[in-house]
Write a protein that holds these residues in place. Structure first.
Motif, PDB file in Angstrom:
ATOM      1  N   SER A 282       0.829  -1.197   0.000  1.00 38.81           N
ATOM      2  CA  SER A 282       0.000   0.000   0.000  1.00 38.81           C
ATOM      3  C   SER A 282       0.868   1.253   0.000  1.00 38.81           C
ATOM      4  O   SER A 282       1.901   1.322   0.665  1.00 38.81           O
ATOM      5  CB  SER A 282      -0.898   0.001   1.240  1.00 38.81           C
ATOM      6  OG  SER A 282      -1.508   1.251   1.404  1.00 38.81           O
ATOM      7  N   ALA A 283       0.427   2.260  -0.759  1.00 31.39           N
ATOM      8  CA  ALA A 283       1.170   3.518  -0.832  1.00 31.39           C
ATOM      9  C   ALA A 283       1.247   4.199   0.531  1.00 31.39           C
ATOM     10  O   ALA A 283       2.160   4.978   0.795  1.00 31.39           O
ATOM     11  CB  ALA A 283       0.521   4.447  -1.854  1.00 31.39           C
ATOM     12  N   THR A 284       0.292   3.901   1.404  1.00 26.77           N
ATOM     13  CA  THR A 284       0.304   4.536   2.721  1.00 26.77           C
ATOM     14  C   THR A 284       1.448   4.037   3.592  1.00 26.77           C
ATOM     15  O   THR A 284       1.768   4.656   4.605  1.00 26.77           O
ATOM     16  CB  THR A 284      -1.036   4.297   3.443  1.00 26.77           C
ATOM     17  OG1 THR A 284      -1.230   2.881   3.587  1.00 26.77           O
ATOM     18  CG2 THR A 284      -2.191   4.886   2.658  1.00 26.77           C
ATOM     19  N   ASP A 285       2.040   2.916   3.216  1.00 28.13           N
ATOM     20  CA  ASP A 285       3.162   2.362   3.986  1.00 28.13           C
ATOM     21  C   ASP A 285       4.495   2.989   3.604  1.00 28.13           C
ATOM     22  O   ASP A 285       5.517   2.654   4.199  1.00 28.13           O
ATOM     23  CB  ASP A 285       3.251   0.844   3.771  1.00 28.13           C
ATOM     24  CG  ASP A 285       2.023   0.112   4.297  1.00 28.13           C
ATOM     25  OD1 ASP A 285       1.381   0.653   5.219  1.00 28.13           O
ATOM     26  OD2 ASP A 285       1.716  -0.969   3.787  1.00 28.13           O
ATOM     27  N   ARG A 286       4.497   3.868   2.627  1.00 30.12           N
ATOM     28  CA  ARG A 286       5.764   4.397   2.117  1.00 30.12           C
ATOM     29  C   ARG A 286       6.248   5.578   2.953  1.00 30.12           C
ATOM     30  O   ARG A 286       5.498   6.531   3.160  1.00 30.12           O
ATOM     31  CB  ARG A 286       5.599   4.835   0.660  1.00 30.12           C
ATOM     32  CG  ARG A 286       5.311   3.685  -0.292  1.00 30.12           C
ATOM     33  CD  ARG A 286       4.884   4.188  -1.664  1.00 30.12           C
ATOM     34  NE  ARG A 286       4.648   3.062  -2.562  1.00 30.12           N
ATOM     35  CZ  ARG A 286       3.925   3.152  -3.684  1.00 30.12           C
ATOM     36  NH1 ARG A 286       3.379   4.317  -4.030  1.00 30.12           N
ATOM     37  NH2 ARG A 286       3.753   2.097  -4.456  1.00 30.12           N
ATOM     38  N   PRO A 287       7.517   5.541   3.384  1.00 31.52           N
ATOM     39  CA  PRO A 287       8.070   6.661   4.164  1.00 31.52           C
ATOM     40  C   PRO A 287       8.640   7.755   3.269  1.00 31.52           C
ATOM     41  O   PRO A 287       9.607   8.426   3.615  1.00 31.52           O
ATOM     42  CB  PRO A 287       9.167   5.974   4.977  1.00 31.52           C
ATOM     43  CG  PRO A 287       9.660   4.897   4.079  1.00 31.52           C
ATOM     44  CD  PRO A 287       8.447   4.406   3.318  1.00 31.52           C
ATOM     45  N   PHE A 288       8.057   7.940   2.112  1.00 29.68           N
ATOM     46  CA  PHE A 288       8.500   8.954   1.155  1.00 29.68           C
ATOM     47  C   PHE A 288       7.312   9.346   0.291  1.00 29.68           C
ATOM     48  O   PHE A 288       6.282   8.663   0.270  1.00 29.68           O
ATOM     49  CB  PHE A 288       9.656   8.434   0.287  1.00 29.68           C
ATOM     50  CG  PHE A 288       9.385   7.097  -0.367  1.00 29.68           C
ATOM     51  CD1 PHE A 288       8.659   6.998  -1.542  1.00 29.68           C
ATOM     52  CD2 PHE A 288       9.865   5.928   0.209  1.00 29.68           C
ATOM     53  CE1 PHE A 288       8.404   5.776  -2.143  1.00 29.68           C
ATOM     54  CE2 PHE A 288       9.612   4.694  -0.374  1.00 29.68           C
ATOM     55  CZ  PHE A 288       8.878   4.613  -1.546  1.00 29.68           C
TER      56      PHE A 288
END
Length: 296
Positions: A11-17
């Protein structure tokens, strides 16, 4: 490999960027992390998700000395040592293919280092195991020209009519580095020993991406003839399909700034450089190509 392993991104929400699309068809800028963070085990998997989704990732304002570039490229896989060793710019890092137009004093020498790069191609298609990813780093860039353009081969295949898809299905093209380099330079830049190491190799004109499972066109400037077809007829077909594959709406045009790093997927993109004045402008680029698998 007989079947594709479809990649399912996190999921894109898991990305730290942050991910900023560069073009409707392809490309994304990665914002909010350093390159050192990007190569870390946990974050790299998420970076790689974006690489597969968008086909191309861009990092701005990065410090990427040759050793670090090779190490970053190795996160994607085995890094190619190019057969044309005249482009090996670093004795300790033969994996780097250096494109520069500078003389011994650092001044423009008036010569384009590799005319073949000016035509649509995919890196390493002249090898049995073709290019997976290419990583390009900009040291010095001209004020005008010297761009790199990228074309979406997923979109090119999907735009084909049913008749064209049927016509190309099952066809194989022979890719030949000697052919593409000799005709673009106007002379033979390869030694007999270099040619012997990379004989022509056949790949499907329509390939399946081994990770996404999507089909794309796979030709470009290294493709010389079609297996089982008259040479002239095959040449005409390759040129026609190459022209159809790169309409404006499928092309992202990148104007380089110094200290940028781009990584792109050779399995679903074509790319080309644009001309610049090598007599007055300086352009120094460092490239690593990561090897993939045999197209199917």
């Amino acid at each position: 490999m007989d079947t594709a392993v479809e990649h399912r991104p996190a999921s894109a929400t898991d990305r730290p960027f942050e991910v900023r699309p560069l073009h409707p068809a392809l490309g994304a800028e990665i914002v909010g992390i350093t390159l050192e963070e990007a190569v870390g085990e946990a974050v790299f998997a998420k970076i790689y998700d974006v690489f597969l989704e968008r086909g191309l990732i861009l990092f701005h304002d990065v410090d990427l000395p040759p050793a670090t570039q090779v190490a970053f490229a190795r996160r994607f896989g085995e890094v190619q040592v190019h057969v044309m060793n005249q482009y090996h710019g670093y004795a300790d890092h033969p994996e780097i293919y250096r494109l520069a137009n500078l003389d011994a004093d650092g001044n423009p020498n008036g010569k384009h280092p590799d005319m073949g790069t000016l035509y649509w191609h995919t890196d390493g298609s002249w090898r049995p195991t073709t290019g997976h990813a290419t990583m390009m780093y900009s040291e010095m860039v001209p004020s005008e020209g010297g761009e790199t353009h990228f074309a979406d081969m997923y979109g090119a295949y999907e735009a084909l009519s049913p008749q064209w898809k049927e016509r190309l299905s099952g066809l194989k093209a022979f890719h030949n580095l000697d052919f593409s380099r000799t005709r673009r330079h106007g002379h033979d830049p390869m030694t007999e020993e270099q040619k012997a190491k990379v004989p022509p190799v056949a790949h499907p004109v329509v390939r399946t991406h081994p990770e996404t499972g999507r089909k794309s066109l796979f030709l470009g400037d290294h493709a010389e003839w079609i297996e089982g077809m008259d040479y002239a007829e095959g040449r005409a077909l390759i040129e026609e399909v190459n022209a159809m594959a790169t309409p404006d709406h499928l092309v992202y045009r990148h104007h380089w700034s110094p200290r940028q790093c781009i990584v792109w997927d050779n399995r679903c993109l074509l790319h080309r450089a644009t001309e610049y004045d090598p007599a007055t402008e300086r352009r120094v680029m460092r490239r690593c190509t990561v090897l993939g698998d045999r197209p199917y």
